[in-house]
Design an enzyme around this catalytic site. Structure first.
Site, PDB file in Angstrom:
ATOM      1  N   TYR A 159       6.048   9.321  -2.908  1.00 18.97           N
ATOM      2  CA  TYR A 159       6.585   8.701  -1.681  1.00 18.97           C
ATOM      3  C   TYR A 159       6.757   9.748  -0.573  1.00 18.97           C
ATOM      4  O   TYR A 159       6.728   9.435   0.610  1.00 18.97           O
ATOM      5  CB  TYR A 159       7.895   7.973  -1.991  1.00 18.97           C
ATOM      6  CG  TYR A 159       8.158   6.833  -1.027  1.00 18.97           C
ATOM      7  CD1 TYR A 159       7.247   5.786  -0.895  1.00 18.97           C
ATOM      8  CD2 TYR A 159       9.289   6.813  -0.234  1.00 18.97           C
ATOM      9  CE1 TYR A 159       7.460   4.754   0.000  1.00 18.97           C
ATOM     10  CE2 TYR A 159       9.526   5.777   0.662  1.00 18.97           C
ATOM     11  CZ  TYR A 159       8.613   4.752   0.764  1.00 18.97           C
ATOM     12  OH  TYR A 159       8.838   3.731   1.659  1.00 18.97           O
ATOM     13  N   LYS A 166      12.046   7.354   5.807  1.00 19.31           N
ATOM     14  CA  LYS A 166      12.988   6.255   5.512  1.00 19.31           C
ATOM     15  C   LYS A 166      14.439   6.749   5.597  1.00 19.31           C
ATOM     16  O   LYS A 166      15.331   5.995   5.990  1.00 19.31           O
ATOM     17  CB  LYS A 166      12.711   5.654   4.129  1.00 19.31           C
ATOM     18  CG  LYS A 166      11.406   4.866   4.045  1.00 19.31           C
ATOM     19  CD  LYS A 166      11.368   3.662   4.970  1.00 19.31           C
ATOM     20  CE  LYS A 166      10.186   2.768   4.687  1.00 19.31           C
ATOM     21  NZ  LYS A 166       9.944   1.804   5.772  1.00 19.31           N
TER      22      LYS A 166
HETATM   23  P1  NAD Z   1       2.246  -4.187   5.201  1.00 20.88           P
HETATM   24  O1  NAD Z   1       1.126  -3.217   5.160  1.00 20.88           O
HETATM   25  O2  NAD Z   1       1.946  -5.608   5.013  1.00 20.88           O
HETATM   26  O3  NAD Z   1       3.092  -4.005   6.547  1.00 20.88           O
HETATM   27  C1  NAD Z   1       3.164  -2.788   7.254  1.00 20.88           C
HETATM   28  C2  NAD Z   1       2.946  -3.127   8.697  1.00 20.88           C
HETATM   29  O4  NAD Z   1       3.143  -1.990   9.541  1.00 20.88           O
HETATM   30  C3  NAD Z   1       1.518  -3.624   8.980  1.00 20.88           C
HETATM   31  O5  NAD Z   1       1.556  -4.910   9.561  1.00 20.88           O
HETATM   32  C4  NAD Z   1       0.969  -2.612   9.968  1.00 20.88           C
HETATM   33  O6  NAD Z   1       0.088  -3.163  10.916  1.00 20.88           O
HETATM   34  C5  NAD Z   1       2.262  -2.161  10.630  1.00 20.88           C
HETATM   35  N1  NAD Z   1       2.090  -0.930  11.406  1.00 20.88           N
HETATM   36  C6  NAD Z   1       1.723   0.296  10.950  1.00 20.88           C
HETATM   37  N2  NAD Z   1       1.607   1.144  12.009  1.00 20.88           N
HETATM   38  C7  NAD Z   1       1.925   0.432  13.131  1.00 20.88           C
HETATM   39  C8  NAD Z   1       1.982   0.738  14.516  1.00 20.88           C
HETATM   40  N3  NAD Z   1       1.693   1.955  14.988  1.00 20.88           N
HETATM   41  N4  NAD Z   1       2.348  -0.246  15.385  1.00 20.88           N
HETATM   42  C9  NAD Z   1       2.635  -1.490  14.940  1.00 20.88           C
HETATM   43  N5  NAD Z   1       2.582  -1.852  13.634  1.00 20.88           N
HETATM   44  C10 NAD Z   1       2.229  -0.891  12.749  1.00 20.88           C
HETATM   45  O7  NAD Z   1       3.272  -3.687   4.050  1.00 20.88           O
HETATM   46  P2  NAD Z   1       4.774  -4.107   3.707  1.00 20.88           P
HETATM   47  O8  NAD Z   1       4.978  -3.619   2.332  1.00 20.88           O
HETATM   48  O9  NAD Z   1       5.030  -5.506   4.055  1.00 20.88           O
HETATM   49  O10 NAD Z   1       5.615  -3.128   4.652  1.00 20.88           O
HETATM   50  C11 NAD Z   1       6.601  -3.582   5.562  1.00 20.88           C
HETATM   51  C12 NAD Z   1       7.807  -2.652   5.548  1.00 20.88           C
HETATM   52  O11 NAD Z   1       8.457  -2.765   4.283  1.00 20.88           O
HETATM   53  C13 NAD Z   1       7.457  -1.177   5.727  1.00 20.88           C
HETATM   54  O12 NAD Z   1       8.472  -0.564   6.504  1.00 20.88           O
HETATM   55  C14 NAD Z   1       7.530  -0.664   4.300  1.00 20.88           C
HETATM   56  O13 NAD Z   1       7.772   0.731   4.231  1.00 20.88           O
HETATM   57  C15 NAD Z   1       8.706  -1.467   3.794  1.00 20.88           C
HETATM   58  N6  NAD Z   1       8.857  -1.525   2.340  1.00 20.88           N
HETATM   59  C16 NAD Z   1       7.824  -1.908   1.542  1.00 20.88           C
HETATM   60  C17 NAD Z   1       7.998  -1.929   0.172  1.00 20.88           C
HETATM   61  C18 NAD Z   1       6.874  -2.331  -0.739  1.00 20.88           C
HETATM   62  O14 NAD Z   1       6.931  -2.001  -1.935  1.00 20.88           O
HETATM   63  N7  NAD Z   1       5.876  -3.047  -0.275  1.00 20.88           N
HETATM   64  C19 NAD Z   1       9.235  -1.577  -0.393  1.00 20.88           C
HETATM   65  C20 NAD Z   1      10.276  -1.203   0.458  1.00 20.88           C
HETATM   66  C21 NAD Z   1      10.071  -1.169   1.824  1.00 20.88           C
END
Ligand code: NAD
Length: 258
Positions: A159, A166
């Protein structure tokens, strides 16, 4: 009784890349409870995906607006457009993060200055910039929710630079909560468990992480998009009106284990 009080509220959802995105789970629920949802996207590809899934939701009030969180100009433009079209913004879901693949693959000690800055800019500073751009339109108070992960406070393999981003995101969330509380704007983070999404693909050994959580979490399973979405709805709604500056875990209890 409308205990959520989200009906006809204008909520900006940032970060839908496809139907697996956590943000899409939240958006679906918001539409179901009668909120108006304004989607922001970075890539044209995401825009087409959003428009495609919205074909099943034509009776709802929605909008799709471009917003690249790496650009102040793009953020300003997006929120001016949203403000003009909707007048008041009642809530924001910040579900956006990005780091270079090599910074997740290599040893943390090898993180480059550029890679570090880029992860911080996209994944942590963006919350501050978005809150500031949205503030003029949050005239009735409101709620901002961002997505975090346990890697903010524990060292989790693979990570790396995202964990540090984060940590900054959660600290920024608390400072924003303190700053904006007087305007009745609440700011909270959801620390979601591991969910298989596009972003998760970038994390090496994701399958091992999922297996470890299944074996060791109190609920003996992984969480999912719907569970994270439901808690996000609570944090956007009036049910959580007394809560700000908090990180709420939706991870089947994994974070409490030694
Ligand atoms: P995802 O890839 O579906 O979503 C990530 C989004 O970030 C995408 O839509 C992407 O277009 C957007 N993004 C990246 N750079 C960008 C920019 N410069 N401008 C605008 N948008 C931008 O994946 P997800 O897992 O749904 O992630 C969403 C959030 O949840 C993130 O912050 C991620 O770190 C967090 N998260 C995910 C998990 C997991 O296991 N999937 C766990 C905890 C937290």
């Amino acid at each position: 009784m409308d205990i959520l009080q989200l009906k006809d509220k204008n909520i900006v959802v940032m970060g839908v890349a496809n139907e697996r995105s956590i943000a899409w789970g939240v958006a679906k629920r918001l539409l179901e409870v009668g909120a108006n949802v304004i989607f922001t996207y970075r890539k044209e590809r995401s825009k087409s995906k959003i428009e495609k899934v919205l074909a099943d939701y034509t009776e709802y009030k929605t909008a799709v607006v471009e917003c690249d969180v790496n650009s102040d100009e793009s953020i300003q433009q997006a929120f001016s457009q949203i403000g003009e079209q909707f007048g008041v913004i009642h809530g924001i879901v910040h579900s956006v993060a990005f780091a270079h693949a090599e910074d997740l693959k290599n040893r943390f000690v090898e993180t480059t200055r550029e890679g570090y800055a880029f992860a911080q800019d996209t994944s942590a500073y963006s919350l501050v910039a978005v809150a500031n751009a949205a503030r003029p339109y949050m005239t009735e108070g409101g709620s901002i929710v961002t997505m975090s992960y346990l890697g903010a406070e524990r060292v989790l393999e693979g990570y790396n630079v995202m964990g540090v981003a984060k940590a900054a995101l959660e600290a920024a969330m608390r400072y924003l909560a303190s700053d904006l509380g007087a305007e009745n704007i609440r700011v909270n983070a959801i620390s979601a468990g591991a969910i298989r999404t596009l972003a998760a693909k970038g994390v090496p050994s994701f399958n091992t992480i999922l297996r470890q959580i299944e074996e060791n979490s109190p609920l003996k399973r992984n969480t999912n998009q719907e569970e994270v979405a439901d808690m996000t709805i609570v944090m956007l709604s009036s049910l959580s009106r007394g809560v700000t500056g908090e990180t709420i875990y939706v991870d089947c209890g994994y974070n409490i284990m030694g």
